[in-house]
Write a protein that holds these residues in place. Structure first.
Motif, PDB file in Angstrom:
ATOM      1  N   GLU A  85     -11.641  61.133  39.041  1.00 34.59           N
ATOM      2  CA  GLU A  85     -10.614  60.735  38.064  1.00 34.59           C
ATOM      3  C   GLU A  85      -9.996  59.383  38.449  1.00 34.59           C
ATOM      4  N   ALA A  86      -9.701  59.215  39.727  1.00 33.92           N
ATOM      5  CA  ALA A  86      -9.094  57.962  40.187  1.00 33.92           C
ATOM      6  C   ALA A  86     -10.030  56.788  39.912  1.00 33.92           C
ATOM      7  N   LYS A  87     -11.310  56.966  40.176  1.00 33.44           N
ATOM      8  CA  LYS A  87     -12.264  55.880  39.945  1.00 33.44           C
ATOM      9  C   LYS A  87     -12.432  55.590  38.457  1.00 33.44           C
ATOM     10  N   LYS A  88     -12.279  56.614  37.634  1.00 34.68           N
ATOM     11  CA  LYS A  88     -12.353  56.405  36.190  1.00 34.68           C
ATOM     12  C   LYS A  88     -11.205  55.506  35.740  1.00 34.68           C
ATOM     13  N   TYR A  89     -10.002  55.781  36.220  1.00 37.23           N
ATOM     14  CA  TYR A  89      -8.853  54.957  35.844  1.00 37.23           C
ATOM     15  C   TYR A  89      -8.970  53.548  36.409  1.00 37.23           C
ATOM     16  N   VAL A  90      -9.547  53.418  37.573  1.00 36.37           N
ATOM     17  CA  VAL A  90      -9.769  52.093  38.154  1.00 36.37           C
ATOM     18  C   VAL A  90     -10.775  51.319  37.306  1.00 36.37           C
ATOM     19  N   ARG A  91     -11.780  52.005  36.830  1.00 36.01           N
ATOM     20  CA  ARG A  91     -12.805  51.368  35.993  1.00 36.01           C
ATOM     21  C   ARG A  91     -12.196  50.834  34.696  1.00 36.01           C
ATOM     22  N   TYR A  92     -11.229  51.546  34.136  1.00 39.89           N
ATOM     23  CA  TYR A  92     -10.560  51.073  32.926  1.00 39.89           C
ATOM     24  C   TYR A  92      -9.868  49.741  33.204  1.00 39.89           C
ATOM     25  N   SER A  93      -9.229  49.637  34.347  1.00 40.67           N
ATOM     26  CA  SER A  93      -8.470  48.446  34.688  1.00 40.67           C
ATOM     27  C   SER A  93      -9.391  47.268  34.992  1.00 40.67           C
ATOM     28  N   GLY A  94     -10.397  47.498  35.802  1.00 35.84           N
ATOM     29  CA  GLY A  94     -11.300  46.422  36.179  1.00 35.84           C
ATOM     30  C   GLY A  94     -10.722  45.470  37.205  1.00 35.84           C
ATOM     31  N   SER A  95      -9.538  45.755  37.707  1.00 33.99           N
ATOM     32  CA  SER A  95      -8.873  44.884  38.668  1.00 33.99           C
ATOM     33  C   SER A  95      -9.141  45.381  40.093  1.00 33.99           C
ATOM     34  N   LYS A  96      -9.506  44.462  40.965  1.00 28.67           N
ATOM     35  CA  LYS A  96      -9.778  44.829  42.356  1.00 28.67           C
ATOM     36  C   LYS A  96      -8.500  45.258  43.073  1.00 28.67           C
ATOM     37  N   GLU A  97      -7.370  44.631  42.731  1.00 25.97           N
ATOM     38  CA  GLU A  97      -6.104  45.016  43.358  1.00 25.97           C
ATOM     39  C   GLU A  97      -5.745  46.452  42.998  1.00 25.97           C
ATOM     40  N   THR A  98      -5.963  46.809  41.753  1.00 25.25           N
ATOM     41  CA  THR A  98      -5.693  48.176  41.318  1.00 25.25           C
ATOM     42  C   THR A  98      -6.601  49.143  42.050  1.00 25.25           C
ATOM     43  N   GLU A  99      -7.873  48.786  42.171  1.00 28.30           N
ATOM     44  CA  GLU A  99      -8.828  49.655  42.852  1.00 28.30           C
ATOM     45  C   GLU A  99      -8.416  49.893  44.297  1.00 28.30           C
ATOM     46  N   VAL A 100      -8.056  48.837  44.992  1.00 23.44           N
ATOM     47  CA  VAL A 100      -7.671  48.967  46.393  1.00 23.44           C
ATOM     48  C   VAL A 100      -6.403  49.813  46.529  1.00 23.44           C
ATOM     49  N   ALA A 101      -5.415  49.553  45.691  1.00 23.41           N
ATOM     50  CA  ALA A 101      -4.155  50.298  45.774  1.00 23.41           C
ATOM     51  C   ALA A 101      -4.375  51.785  45.507  1.00 23.41           C
ATOM     52  N   VAL A 102      -5.174  52.111  44.505  1.00 20.73           N
ATOM     53  CA  VAL A 102      -5.411  53.518  44.153  1.00 20.73           C
ATOM     54  C   VAL A 102      -6.226  54.217  45.241  1.00 20.73           C
ATOM     55  N   LEU A 103      -7.248  53.550  45.767  1.00 22.98           N
ATOM     56  CA  LEU A 103      -8.076  54.192  46.797  1.00 22.98           C
ATOM     57  C   LEU A 103      -7.314  54.368  48.111  1.00 22.98           C
ATOM     58  N   ILE A 104      -6.465  53.421  48.457  1.00 22.54           N
ATOM     59  CA  ILE A 104      -5.643  53.592  49.662  1.00 22.54           C
ATOM     60  C   ILE A 104      -4.707  54.777  49.472  1.00 22.54           C
ATOM     61  N   HIS A 105      -4.132  54.895  48.296  1.00 24.14           N
ATOM     62  CA  HIS A 105      -3.249  56.027  48.014  1.00 24.14           C
ATOM     63  C   HIS A 105      -4.020  57.348  48.090  1.00 24.14           C
ATOM     64  N   PHE A 106      -5.243  57.353  47.588  1.00 25.93           N
ATOM     65  CA  PHE A 106      -6.088  58.552  47.670  1.00 25.93           C
ATOM     66  C   PHE A 106      -6.324  58.949  49.131  1.00 25.93           C
ATOM     67  N   CYS A 107      -6.669  57.974  49.973  1.00 26.72           N
ATOM     68  CA  CYS A 107      -6.916  58.267  51.394  1.00 26.72           C
ATOM     69  C   CYS A 107      -5.644  58.773  52.071  1.00 26.72           C
ATOM     70  N   ARG A 108      -4.511  58.179  51.729  1.00 25.40           N
ATOM     71  CA  ARG A 108      -3.244  58.623  52.309  1.00 25.40           C
ATOM     72  C   ARG A 108      -2.958  60.073  51.903  1.00 25.40           C
ATOM     73  N   LEU A 109      -3.165  60.388  50.640  1.00 23.89           N
ATOM     74  CA  LEU A 109      -2.938  61.756  50.166  1.00 23.89           C
ATOM     75  C   LEU A 109      -3.874  62.744  50.853  1.00 23.89           C
ATOM     76  N   MET A 110      -5.106  62.345  51.071  1.00 20.43           N
ATOM     77  CA  MET A 110      -6.051  63.234  51.759  1.00 20.43           C
ATOM     78  C   MET A 110      -5.549  63.580  53.159  1.00 20.43           C
ATOM     79  N   ARG A 111      -5.040  62.574  53.839  1.00 24.54           N
ATOM     80  CA  ARG A 111      -4.552  62.788  55.206  1.00 24.54           C
ATOM     81  C   ARG A 111      -3.264  63.604  55.239  1.00 24.54           C
ATOM     82  N   GLU A 112      -2.332  63.272  54.345  1.00 19.10           N
ATOM     83  CA  GLU A 112      -0.995  63.835  54.456  1.00 19.10           C
ATOM     84  C   GLU A 112      -0.808  65.161  53.720  1.00 19.10           C
ATOM     85  N   THR A 113      -1.356  65.283  52.525  1.00 20.76           N
ATOM     86  CA  THR A 113      -1.074  66.457  51.707  1.00 20.76           C
ATOM     87  C   THR A 113      -1.772  67.703  52.233  1.00 20.76           C
ATOM     88  N   HIS A 114      -3.052  67.585  52.517  1.00 23.46           N
ATOM     89  CA  HIS A 114      -3.818  68.733  53.010  1.00 23.46           C
ATOM     90  C   HIS A 114      -4.606  68.326  54.261  1.00 23.46           C
TER      91      HIS A 114
END
Length: 158
Positions: A85-114
């Protein structure tokens, strides 16, 4: 039936009136959910990219808190769905900054949430692939952004 190329479509659209274009777009939006989502992004959210990133991050937060942690299989399946889902939303944007910000947030959530997610080799490998992807995307950005995103990524990796 042969599908037209992008160039052919572009040439054909030049000759259509505004009413015809509107009808084509509305008809296209009826068929796939992704078409509607992309159209919604282009019309309503593309002018404020920062707000869009915040909305995607909030959506990821809620998806992570709703993960089924009853067994490892369901947890891994849920994490992969969130990434898709995250990559789908990044694809809509097409911006590399958006992609990096969303993927870093995903990695942070993986580490912290579960934290139990990281016990699985499959999930550790998935995280490693995302970090490699983030690093390659960061290298294409402006120097100031590179520094900021590298700091954020280093905080996630530790």
């Amino acid at each position: 039936m042969k599908t037209a190329t992008v160039k052919e479509l572009k040439e054909e659209l030049k000759f259509r009136s505004e009413d015809d274009l509107m009808k084509i777009i509305l008809r296209l939006s009826r068929f796939k959910k992704e078409n509607k989502e992309l159209l919604s992004y282009l019309l309503f959210e593309s002018n404020d990219e920062d707000d869009y990133v915040v909305n995607v991050k909030t959506l990821m937060d809620t998806m992570f808190t709703a993960l089924n942690t009853s067994n490892n299989y369901r947890l891994q399946k849920g994490v992969r769905k969130i990434l898709r889902e995250a990559k789908k939303y990044v694809r809509y944007s097409g911006s590399k900054e958006t992609e990096v910000a969303v993927l870093i947030h995903f990695c942070r959530l993986m580490r912290e949430t579960h934290p139990q997610v990281m016990r699985s080799k499959t999930m550790r490998d998935l995280m490693a692939r995302q970090i490699i992807l983030i690093r390659t995307r960061i290298s294409t950005l402006h120097e100031d952004l590179q520094y900021d995103f590298e700091r954020e990524l280093n905080m996630v990796e530790v």
